[in-house]
Design a protein around this motif. Structure first.
Motif, PDB file in Angstrom:
ATOM      1  N   ARG A   1      58.729   7.373  12.638  1.00 22.72           N
ATOM      2  CA  ARG A   1      60.009   7.397  13.356  1.00 22.72           C
ATOM      3  C   ARG A   1      61.007   8.300  12.635  1.00 22.72           C
ATOM      4  O   ARG A   1      61.712   9.094  13.279  1.00 22.72           O
ATOM      5  CB  ARG A   1      60.564   5.990  13.504  1.00 22.72           C
ATOM      6  N   SER A   2      61.059   8.225  11.322  1.00 21.38           N
ATOM      7  CA  SER A   2      61.971   9.087  10.555  1.00 21.38           C
ATOM      8  C   SER A   2      61.650  10.561  10.766  1.00 21.38           C
ATOM      9  O   SER A   2      62.561  11.382  10.915  1.00 21.38           O
ATOM     10  CB  SER A   2      61.885   8.754   9.059  1.00 21.38           C
ATOM     11  N   GLU A   3      60.363  10.875  10.798  1.00 22.62           N
ATOM     12  CA  GLU A   3      59.975  12.272  11.021  1.00 22.62           C
ATOM     13  C   GLU A   3      60.336  12.743  12.421  1.00 22.62           C
ATOM     14  O   GLU A   3      60.776  13.882  12.612  1.00 22.62           O
ATOM     15  CB  GLU A   3      58.478  12.439  10.763  1.00 22.62           C
TER      16      GLU A   3
ATOM     17  N   GLY B   1      55.985  18.709  17.388  1.00 16.20           N
ATOM     18  CA  GLY B   1      55.288  17.972  18.430  1.00 16.20           C
ATOM     19  C   GLY B   1      53.856  17.640  18.048  1.00 16.20           C
ATOM     20  O   GLY B   1      53.397  16.506  18.228  1.00 16.20           O
ATOM     21  N   GLU B   2      53.139  18.608  17.511  1.00 12.28           N
ATOM     22  CA  GLU B   2      51.752  18.380  17.108  1.00 12.28           C
ATOM     23  C   GLU B   2      51.661  17.398  15.949  1.00 12.28           C
ATOM     24  O   GLU B   2      50.786  16.539  15.921  1.00 12.28           O
ATOM     25  CB  GLU B   2      51.077  19.702  16.738  1.00 12.28           C
ATOM     26  N   ARG B   3      52.573  17.525  15.000  1.00 12.99           N
ATOM     27  CA  ARG B   3      52.560  16.604  13.858  1.00 12.99           C
ATOM     28  C   ARG B   3      52.824  15.166  14.325  1.00 12.99           C
ATOM     29  O   ARG B   3      52.132  14.238  13.919  1.00 12.99           O
ATOM     30  CB  ARG B   3      53.588  17.026  12.827  1.00 12.99           C
TER      31      ARG B   3
ATOM     32  N   ILE C   1      60.957   8.418  20.313  1.00 17.98           N
ATOM     33  CA  ILE C   1      61.616   7.458  19.415  1.00 17.98           C
ATOM     34  C   ILE C   1      61.814   6.124  20.119  1.00 17.98           C
ATOM     35  O   ILE C   1      61.560   5.058  19.535  1.00 17.98           O
ATOM     36  CB  ILE C   1      62.947   8.031  18.890  1.00 17.98           C
ATOM     37  N   GLU C   2      62.237   6.165  21.359  1.00 18.64           N
ATOM     38  CA  GLU C   2      62.444   4.931  22.125  1.00 18.64           C
ATOM     39  C   GLU C   2      61.138   4.148  22.255  1.00 18.64           C
ATOM     40  O   GLU C   2      61.098   2.927  22.045  1.00 18.64           O
ATOM     41  CB  GLU C   2      63.000   5.272  23.503  1.00 18.64           C
TER      42      GLU C   2
END
Length: 118
Positions: free
Chosen positions: A53-55, A13-15, A72-73
């Motif tokens: 997005r990939s992460e 979440g932080e990343r 993501i959405e």
């Protein structure tokens, strides 16, 4: 939420939040570019957004937290807006993704505190 899950969720979440905030600043910066500069800048911002997005997709698969799909959405919508040149609309949309990532981190922080780990 058990401590192991809380640590993973907090980390992801932080990343995500940090990367999304940086992306928001880059999108805002694009608005001041000349038309010649904007084309290259837009390509670089899109590459970054797709990497983020990939992460976040990896985080979703790893943790199954309900807020990652929301991030993501919102990020998918942001990417579409940047592709279309709607930069002013993209900034609030990426803020929605930041909010979703912040939710993950905050819930995890609270769980870690409840377990006496903070």
């Amino acid at each position: 939420m058990d401590p192991k899950t809380a640590v993973l969720n907090y980390q992801y979440g932080e990343r995500a939040k940090s990367e999304l905030i940086l992306a928001s600043k880059l999108i805002a910066g694009l608005t001041g570019f000349s038309e010649i500069e904007k084309a290259g800048g837009k390509k670089m911002v899109l590459l970054m957004l797709e990497g983020i997005r990939s992460e976040i997709e990896f985080a979703r698969e790893s943790t199954h937290h309900a807020s990652f799909p929301k991030a993501i959405e919102a990020l998918n919508a942001t990417i579409s807006m940047v592709e279309g040149g709607n930069l002013d609309e993209a900034i609030p949309k990426v803020a929605e993704a930041v909010s979703a990532a912040t939710t993950v981190a905050q819930e995890s922080w609270e769980a870690l505190a409840a377990h006496g780990l903070l």
